[in-house]
Motif scaffolding. Structure first.
Motif, PDB file in Angstrom:
ATOM      1  N   SER A  88      29.156  48.791  34.309  1.00 58.25           N
ATOM      2  CA  SER A  88      30.115  47.970  35.051  1.00 58.25           C
ATOM      3  C   SER A  88      29.426  46.900  35.889  1.00 58.25           C
ATOM      4  CB  SER A  88      30.962  48.854  35.989  1.00 58.25           C
ATOM      5  OG  SER A  88      31.712  49.795  35.247  1.00 58.25           O
ATOM      6  N   LEU A  89      30.002  45.704  35.834  1.00 57.57           N
ATOM      7  CA  LEU A  89      29.564  44.562  36.623  1.00 57.57           C
ATOM      8  C   LEU A  89      30.653  44.194  37.621  1.00 57.57           C
ATOM      9  CD1 LEU A  89      27.771  41.972  37.127  1.00 57.57           C
ATOM     10  CD2 LEU A  89      29.120  40.888  35.307  1.00 57.57           C
ATOM     11  N   VAL A  90      30.254  43.881  38.855  1.00 59.59           N
ATOM     12  CA  VAL A  90      31.165  43.364  39.872  1.00 59.59           C
ATOM     13  C   VAL A  90      30.741  41.938  40.185  1.00 59.59           C
ATOM     14  CG1 VAL A  90      32.089  43.645  42.203  1.00 59.59           C
ATOM     15  CG2 VAL A  90      31.496  45.664  40.848  1.00 59.59           C
ATOM     16  N   THR A  91      31.631  40.978  39.970  1.00 62.65           N
ATOM     17  CA  THR A  91      31.362  39.596  40.362  1.00 62.65           C
ATOM     18  C   THR A  91      32.117  39.311  41.654  1.00 62.65           C
ATOM     19  OG1 THR A  91      33.195  38.726  39.025  1.00 62.65           O
ATOM     20  CG2 THR A  91      31.029  38.853  37.985  1.00 62.65           C
ATOM     21  N   LEU A  92      31.430  38.668  42.581  1.00 64.59           N
ATOM     22  CA  LEU A  92      32.005  38.451  43.906  1.00 64.59           C
ATOM     23  C   LEU A  92      32.092  36.970  44.254  1.00 64.59           C
ATOM     24  CD1 LEU A  92      30.211  41.210  46.020  1.00 64.59           C
ATOM     25  CD2 LEU A  92      32.471  41.302  44.948  1.00 64.59           C
ATOM     26  N   GLY A 146      29.339  29.986  46.384  1.00 63.95           N
ATOM     27  CA  GLY A 146      30.317  28.976  46.745  1.00 63.95           C
ATOM     28  C   GLY A 146      31.695  29.143  46.146  1.00 63.95           C
ATOM     29  N   ALA A 147      31.890  30.161  45.319  1.00 63.69           N
ATOM     30  CA  ALA A 147      33.178  30.326  44.623  1.00 63.69           C
ATOM     31  C   ALA A 147      34.198  31.019  45.512  1.00 63.69           C
ATOM     32  CB  ALA A 147      32.988  31.115  43.339  1.00 63.69           C
ATOM     33  N   GLY A 148      35.470  30.648  45.332  1.00 65.63           N
ATOM     34  CA  GLY A 148      36.559  31.314  46.022  1.00 65.63           C
ATOM     35  C   GLY A 148      36.977  32.579  45.304  1.00 65.63           C
ATOM     36  N   HIS A 149      38.027  33.214  45.820  1.00 65.07           N
ATOM     37  CA  HIS A 149      38.455  34.513  45.329  1.00 65.07           C
ATOM     38  C   HIS A 149      38.765  34.524  43.832  1.00 65.07           C
ATOM     39  CE1 HIS A 149      40.465  38.342  45.049  1.00 65.07           C
ATOM     40  NE2 HIS A 149      41.645  37.782  44.843  1.00 65.07           N
ATOM     41  N   THR A 150      39.438  33.502  43.332  1.00 64.94           N
ATOM     42  CA  THR A 150      39.737  33.434  41.897  1.00 64.94           C
ATOM     43  C   THR A 150      38.576  32.707  41.229  1.00 64.94           C
ATOM     44  OG1 THR A 150      42.068  33.246  42.508  1.00 64.94           O
ATOM     45  CG2 THR A 150      41.545  32.927  40.206  1.00 64.94           C
ATOM     46  N   ASP A 172      32.279  27.646  35.114  1.00 64.68           N
ATOM     47  CA  ASP A 172      30.922  27.707  34.578  1.00 64.68           C
ATOM     48  C   ASP A 172      30.090  28.752  35.316  1.00 64.68           C
ATOM     49  OD1 ASP A 172      31.513  25.734  32.730  1.00 64.68           O
ATOM     50  OD2 ASP A 172      30.735  24.109  33.982  1.00 64.68           O
ATOM     51  N   GLY A 173      30.262  28.814  36.638  1.00 66.47           N
ATOM     52  CA  GLY A 173      29.551  29.827  37.412  1.00 66.47           C
ATOM     53  C   GLY A 173      29.984  31.227  37.040  1.00 66.47           C
ATOM     54  N   PHE A 174      31.272  31.400  36.784  1.00 68.07           N
ATOM     55  CA  PHE A 174      31.792  32.702  36.369  1.00 68.07           C
ATOM     56  C   PHE A 174      31.188  33.106  35.028  1.00 68.07           C
ATOM     57  CE2 PHE A 174      35.342  35.189  34.349  1.00 68.07           C
ATOM     58  CZ  PHE A 174      35.233  36.308  35.162  1.00 68.07           C
ATOM     59  N   MET A 175      31.163  32.177  34.074  1.00 69.25           N
ATOM     60  CA  MET A 175      30.595  32.485  32.767  1.00 69.25           C
ATOM     61  C   MET A 175      29.114  32.808  32.886  1.00 69.25           C
ATOM     62  SD  MET A 175      33.096  32.431  30.615  1.00 69.25           S
ATOM     63  CE  MET A 175      32.287  32.371  29.009  1.00 69.25           C
ATOM     64  N   SER A 176      28.403  32.100  33.738  1.00 65.76           N
ATOM     65  CA  SER A 176      26.987  32.391  33.943  1.00 65.76           C
ATOM     66  C   SER A 176      26.781  33.775  34.528  1.00 65.76           C
ATOM     67  CB  SER A 176      26.353  31.332  34.843  1.00 65.76           C
ATOM     68  OG  SER A 176      26.346  30.067  34.224  1.00 65.76           O
ATOM     69  N   ASP A 227      26.607  36.599  32.056  1.00 66.39           N
ATOM     70  CA  ASP A 227      25.520  36.584  31.091  1.00 66.39           C
ATOM     71  C   ASP A 227      25.009  38.001  30.834  1.00 66.39           C
ATOM     72  OD1 ASP A 227      23.598  35.281  29.402  1.00 66.39           O
ATOM     73  OD2 ASP A 227      22.108  35.667  30.944  1.00 66.39           O
ATOM     74  N   GLY A 228      24.966  38.383  29.569  1.00 66.54           N
ATOM     75  CA  GLY A 228      24.528  39.713  29.194  1.00 66.54           C
ATOM     76  C   GLY A 228      25.613  40.756  29.171  1.00 66.54           C
ATOM     77  N   TRP A 229      26.813  40.376  29.599  1.00 66.85           N
ATOM     78  CA  TRP A 229      27.935  41.317  29.663  1.00 66.85           C
ATOM     79  C   TRP A 229      29.042  40.992  28.667  1.00 66.85           C
ATOM     80  CZ3 TRP A 229      28.317  45.781  32.506  1.00 66.85           C
ATOM     81  CH2 TRP A 229      27.241  46.033  33.370  1.00 66.85           C
ATOM     82  N   ILE A 230      29.055  39.759  28.159  1.00 67.50           N
ATOM     83  CA  ILE A 230      30.098  39.383  27.205  1.00 67.50           C
ATOM     84  C   ILE A 230      29.489  38.950  25.867  1.00 67.50           C
ATOM     85  CG2 ILE A 230      31.734  38.748  28.984  1.00 67.50           C
ATOM     86  CD1 ILE A 230      31.069  35.822  28.475  1.00 67.50           C
TER      87      ILE A 230
END
Length: 232
Positions: free
Chosen positions: A180-184, A211-215, A222-226, A229-232
């Motif tokens: 499991s990965l948690v992105t914040l 620098g990203a907001g809640h969504t 692009d930051g979300f996709m980065s 990396d390694g999980w999708i």
């Protein structure tokens, strides 16, 4: 409760997407097709009280979890939950048994009324204008502003009134049922630095999207996709 489901792609791998409160499958307008381009068949639900699924009599975390278990296939290659969807996925993951899980700024800690939580803040947002949405989310594309207006129109505000029932409690999983990965977000108002450290101790991988907001997936795609990396 059977949930309305939207599909992108027809690949051999399967991905499940679970949105947050006030939203529906349309929040994944870029992410769903991006996964489809990577060879996934992507299934995105509308939770009870959201989108085309429509209202329900009760809105508790276990109700949301039971719905996704009833609706979605077991053993998917990937499951992603954002915010309320992250809480829902955590309650359902043992039964869904995906190969990997991603929790995007999950709602694993909700402030109490004493800490400033007020469900009426959510309810009041149902009538938000495009100008207000742009002001709160200056990095969003115009298409996301339009999606937000549409999803708010279809959202049942009683989902917000149910939130105080589980505020102030520790909703963080004791450990990952699957890798499991948690992105914040940066900062996250749901997962503090101390809670992020505890999640790492419990066996979760945790990555912050600077620098990203809640969504995250709409604020910095692009930051979300980065971060995935390694999980999708």
């Amino acid at each position: 409760m059977q949930l309305h489901t939207t599909t992108w792609g027809s690949g051999d791998r399967v991905a499940l997407l679970i949105h947050g409160i006030m939203s529906d499958h349309r929040t994944w307008r870029r992410f769903g097709p991006a996964l489809a381009d990577r060879g996934y068949r992507v299934l995105a639900v509308d939770l009870r009280g959201h989108g085309a699924t429509g209202p329900a009599d009760r809105y508790r975390p276990d109700d949301y979890a039971d719905d996704v278990v009833e609706t979605l296939p077991k053993g998917a290659d990937l499951a992603v939950g954002h915010s309320l969807g992250g809480l829902t996925l955590a309650r359902a993951v043992a039964r869904l048994a995906p190969k990997r899980a991603v929790y995007s700024d999950p709602a694993w800690h909700l402030a109490t009324a004493e800490e400033g939580f007020d469900p009426e803040l959510f309810v009041g947002f149902k009538s938000a204008t495009a100008e207000q949405i742009r002001a709160l989310n200056p990095r969003w594309e115009e298409a996301d502003v339009a999606v937000e207006l549409a999803t708010l129109k279809d959202w049942d505000t009683r989902t917000a009134h149910a939130l105080p029932e589980f505020t102030g409690t520790d909703l963080m999983p004791a450990g990952p049922e699957v890798p499991s990965l948690v992105t914040l977000a940066d900062p996250s108002f749901l997962i503090s630095a101390e809670r992020a450290a505890l999640l790492r101790e419990r066996g979760f991988e945790v990555r912050t999207v600077a620098g990203a907001g809640h969504t995250i997936h709409r604020d910095d795609f692009d930051g979300f996709m980065s971060a995935l990396d390694g999980w999708i």
